[in-house]
Write a protein that holds these residues in place. Structure first.
Motif, mmCIF file in Angstrom:
data_model
loop_
_atom_site.group_PDB
_atom_site.id
_atom_site.type_symbol
_atom_site.label_atom_id
_atom_site.label_comp_id
_atom_site.label_asym_id
_atom_site.label_seq_id
_atom_site.Cartn_x
_atom_site.Cartn_y
_atom_site.Cartn_z
ATOM 1 N N UNK A 25 0.623 -0.803 0.095
ATOM 2 C CA UNK A 25 -0.093 -0.141 0.353
ATOM 3 C C UNK A 25 0.671 1.358 0.316
ATOM 4 N N UNK A 26 0.256 2.233 -0.800
ATOM 5 C CA UNK A 26 1.373 3.495 -0.895
ATOM 6 C C UNK A 26 0.465 4.761 0.374
ATOM 7 N N UNK A 27 0.782 4.681 1.142
ATOM 8 C CA UNK A 27 0.681 5.421 2.744
ATOM 9 C C UNK A 27 1.272 7.075 2.994
ATOM 10 N N UNK A 28 -0.163 7.764 3.177
ATOM 11 C CA UNK A 28 0.027 9.449 3.257
ATOM 12 C C UNK A 28 -0.493 9.559 4.458
ATOM 13 N N UNK A 29 -0.134 10.156 5.495
ATOM 14 C CA UNK A 29 -0.336 10.410 6.822
ATOM 15 C C UNK A 29 -0.046 12.063 6.869
ATOM 16 N N UNK A 30 -0.999 12.655 8.251
ATOM 17 C CA UNK A 30 -1.729 13.945 8.137
ATOM 18 C C UNK A 30 -2.270 14.039 9.966
ATOM 19 N N UNK A 31 -2.242 14.712 10.660
ATOM 20 C CA UNK A 31 -3.116 15.088 11.463
ATOM 21 C C UNK A 31 -4.604 15.313 11.393
ATOM 22 N N UNK A 32 -5.040 14.181 11.590
ATOM 23 C CA UNK A 32 -6.576 14.174 11.558
ATOM 24 C C UNK A 32 -6.844 14.043 9.654
ATOM 25 N N UNK A 33 -6.377 13.024 8.899
ATOM 26 C CA UNK A 33 -6.284 12.878 8.019
ATOM 27 C C UNK A 33 -7.122 13.448 6.777
ATOM 28 N N UNK A 34 -6.452 14.796 6.861
ATOM 29 C CA UNK A 34 -7.531 16.533 6.258
ATOM 30 C C UNK A 34 -6.356 17.002 4.776
ATOM 31 N N UNK A 35 -7.428 17.647 4.544
ATOM 32 C CA UNK A 35 -7.526 18.244 2.870
ATOM 33 C C UNK A 35 -7.916 19.474 3.383
ATOM 34 N N UNK A 36 -8.276 19.874 3.705
ATOM 35 C CA UNK A 36 -9.410 21.015 3.721
ATOM 36 C C UNK A 36 -8.731 22.159 3.511
ATOM 37 N N UNK A 37 -6.883 22.405 3.353
ATOM 38 C CA UNK A 37 -6.510 23.256 2.662
ATOM 39 C C UNK A 37 -5.853 22.927 1.009
ATOM 40 N N UNK A 38 -5.977 21.924 0.317
ATOM 41 C CA UNK A 38 -5.558 20.887 -0.649
ATOM 42 C C UNK A 38 -4.127 21.177 -0.251
ATOM 43 N N UNK A 39 -3.726 20.344 0.242
ATOM 44 C CA UNK A 39 -2.142 19.942 0.749
ATOM 45 C C UNK A 39 -1.605 19.584 -0.619
ATOM 46 N N UNK A 40 -1.105 20.073 -0.858
ATOM 47 C CA UNK A 40 -0.512 19.604 -2.533
ATOM 48 C C UNK A 40 0.670 18.543 -2.240
ATOM 49 N N UNK A 41 0.745 18.492 -1.635
ATOM 50 C CA UNK A 41 2.252 17.297 -1.539
ATOM 51 C C UNK A 41 0.997 16.076 -1.363
ATOM 52 N N UNK A 92 -9.920 22.776 9.825
ATOM 53 C CA UNK A 92 -11.225 21.605 10.306
ATOM 54 C C UNK A 92 -12.398 22.253 10.788
ATOM 55 N N UNK A 93 -12.652 23.866 10.804
ATOM 56 C CA UNK A 93 -13.785 23.921 11.778
ATOM 57 C C UNK A 93 -14.933 23.476 10.395
ATOM 58 N N UNK A 94 -14.761 23.711 9.538
ATOM 59 C CA UNK A 94 -15.953 23.831 8.519
ATOM 60 C C UNK A 94 -16.592 21.813 8.537
ATOM 61 N N UNK A 95 -15.378 21.453 8.965
ATOM 62 C CA UNK A 95 -16.203 19.964 9.476
ATOM 63 C C UNK A 95 -16.972 19.405 10.316
ATOM 64 N N UNK A 96 -16.089 20.045 11.964
ATOM 65 C CA UNK A 96 -16.572 20.149 12.701
ATOM 66 C C UNK A 96 -18.122 20.977 12.986
ATOM 67 N N UNK A 97 -18.267 22.191 11.919
ATOM 68 C CA UNK A 97 -19.421 22.961 11.989
ATOM 69 C C UNK A 97 -20.857 22.005 11.435
ATOM 70 N N UNK A 98 -20.519 21.185 10.556
ATOM 71 C CA UNK A 98 -21.394 20.431 9.793
ATOM 72 C C UNK A 98 -21.786 19.564 10.636
ATOM 73 N N UNK A 99 -21.135 18.672 11.664
ATOM 74 C CA UNK A 99 -20.913 17.441 12.588
ATOM 75 C C UNK A 99 -21.679 18.097 13.594
#
Length: 265
Positions: free
Chosen positions: A147-163, A222-229
Motif C-alpha cells: 500500500x501507498x501510505x499518506x498521513x497527516x494529523x487529522x487525515x485532512x485535505x481542507x487546505x488542498x495539501x499539495x503534497x 477543520x472548522x467547517x467539518x466540525x460545524x457540519x457535524x
C-alpha cells in the motif's frame, strides 16, 4: 467511474492493564478509481472460513500465502482492480482484528532486494491520520510494497495539501493503483482539537488571534467539518459527541477535496 463506500466496525483492543487500546471503532470511507481498470488476477491465496461462519479467534483466521513472483508485491506482478484491492485490505484488517495478523514476520532481506530491484506496484493509496496509535500497514496486515501510505494529523485535505494530493495522483497514475482509501479513526486528537477551537471561537464571538501557529491554522481549517457535524446532530451535544461525529464527516470532506482539487483523480 467512482464508487463510494462507508463502513464502521468495532475494533476494540484491550491492553494487559485493562485499558481500551488505540483502535476503537475505526471509521473509513473508500472510493475506487475504476477508469482504465485492468483485469483482476488472483495473486494471493487465502483459505476461506466455512460458509456462514465468522472467525472468532486468531487460531480460526486463515493465513495468507503469496503467489507474487518474488514473494512480495513488486512492479513485476499484475495490477489489481479496485474490487479485489478492497477485498484484500478487508482480509488483512480482519487478520489484524482477530490477532492473526503477522504477515511482516515473513518479510526478509530477499524481499527488500526484490522491491529495490523491481520497483513498487501498490494495490491502493491510503490517506490516514498521523496518530501514532493508528499505523496503517499494521491495521491492514500489509507488507512493504502493498500500500501507498499518506498521513497527516487529522487525515485532512481542507487546505488542498499539495503534497498529499500530488502523491495520490502519482500512486493512481504512474504506479497504477485503482483504489483510494480515506481512513479516519475515533479518538482523533486533531479533530477533537478542531472541535474545541471552533466551540471556543463561537463562545468568544468568532474572534480569532491575529497570529496563528501552523497547528492552529490546521485546526481552524477543520472548522467547517466540525460545524457540519454539529449541525447534523441538531442538539446540545458535548464536544466529545461533536468530535466523534466530525471524524466521520471529515472522511467525506477528504473525498470531496480530492475530487475538487485533482483532475486526474
Amino acid at each position: 467511474k467512482i464508487r463510494s463506500h462507508f463502513s464502521s466496525s468495532d475494533y476494540s483492543a484491550q491492553s494487559d492493564s485493562g485499558c481500551v487500546g488505540c483502535f476503537v471503532n475505526i471509521v473509513n470511507a473508500m472510493f475506487s478509481l475504476c477508469k482504465n481498470s485492468t483485469a483482476e488476477t488472483a495473486e494471493e491465496v487465502v483459505t476461506p472460513a466455512p460458509t456462514g461462519t465468522m472467525p472468532t479467534s486468531a487460531a480460526d483466521m486463515p493465513r495468507q500465502t503469496s503467489d507474487y513472483m518474488h514473494g512480495v508485491r513488486t512492479a513485476r506482478d499484475e495490477r489489481v482492480g479496485p474490487e479485489r484491492a478492497l477485498a484484500k485490505l478487508q482480509e488483512g484488517n480482519a487478520r489484524f482484528v482477530s490477532g492473526a495478523g503477522n504477515t511482516r514476520a515473513n518479510f526478509d532481506a530477499e524481499h527488500r532486494q526484490a522491491l529495490a530491484a523491481h520497483g513498487q506496484n501498490p494495490i491502493a493509496a491510503i490517506i490516514g491520520c498521523a496518530d501514532s496509535r493508528a499505523p496503517i500497514e499494521i491495521l491492514f496486515d500489509a507488507l512493504p510494497g502493498d500500500i501507498f501510505t499518506l498521513r497527516n494529523a487529522g487525515n485532512t485535505l481542507t487546505h488542498a495539501e499539495g503534497s498529499m494530493v500530488g502523491s495520490v495522483e502519482y500512486c493512481v497514475g504512474p504506479l497504477g493503483a485503482k483504489l483510494i482509501v480515506v481512513l479516519g479513526h475515533t479518538k482523533c486528537g486533531a479533530v477533537m482539537g478542531a472541535t474545541q477551537t471552533m466551540l471556543a471561537a463561537k463562545k468568544a464571538g468568532g474572534a480569532a488571534s491575529e497570529k496563528q501557529t501552523t497547528l492552529e491554522k490546521l485546526l481552524a481549517g477543520l472548522a467547517p467539518v466540525v460545524q457540519q457535524a454539529q449541525a447534523e446532530l441538531k442538539g446540545t451535544e458535548s464536544a466529545e459527541e461533536i468530535a466523534a461525529h466530525a471524524i466521520e464527516v471529515n472522511v467525506f470532506f477528504g473525498i470531496e477535496k480530492l475530487l475538487i482539487y485533482s483532475e486526474p483523480i
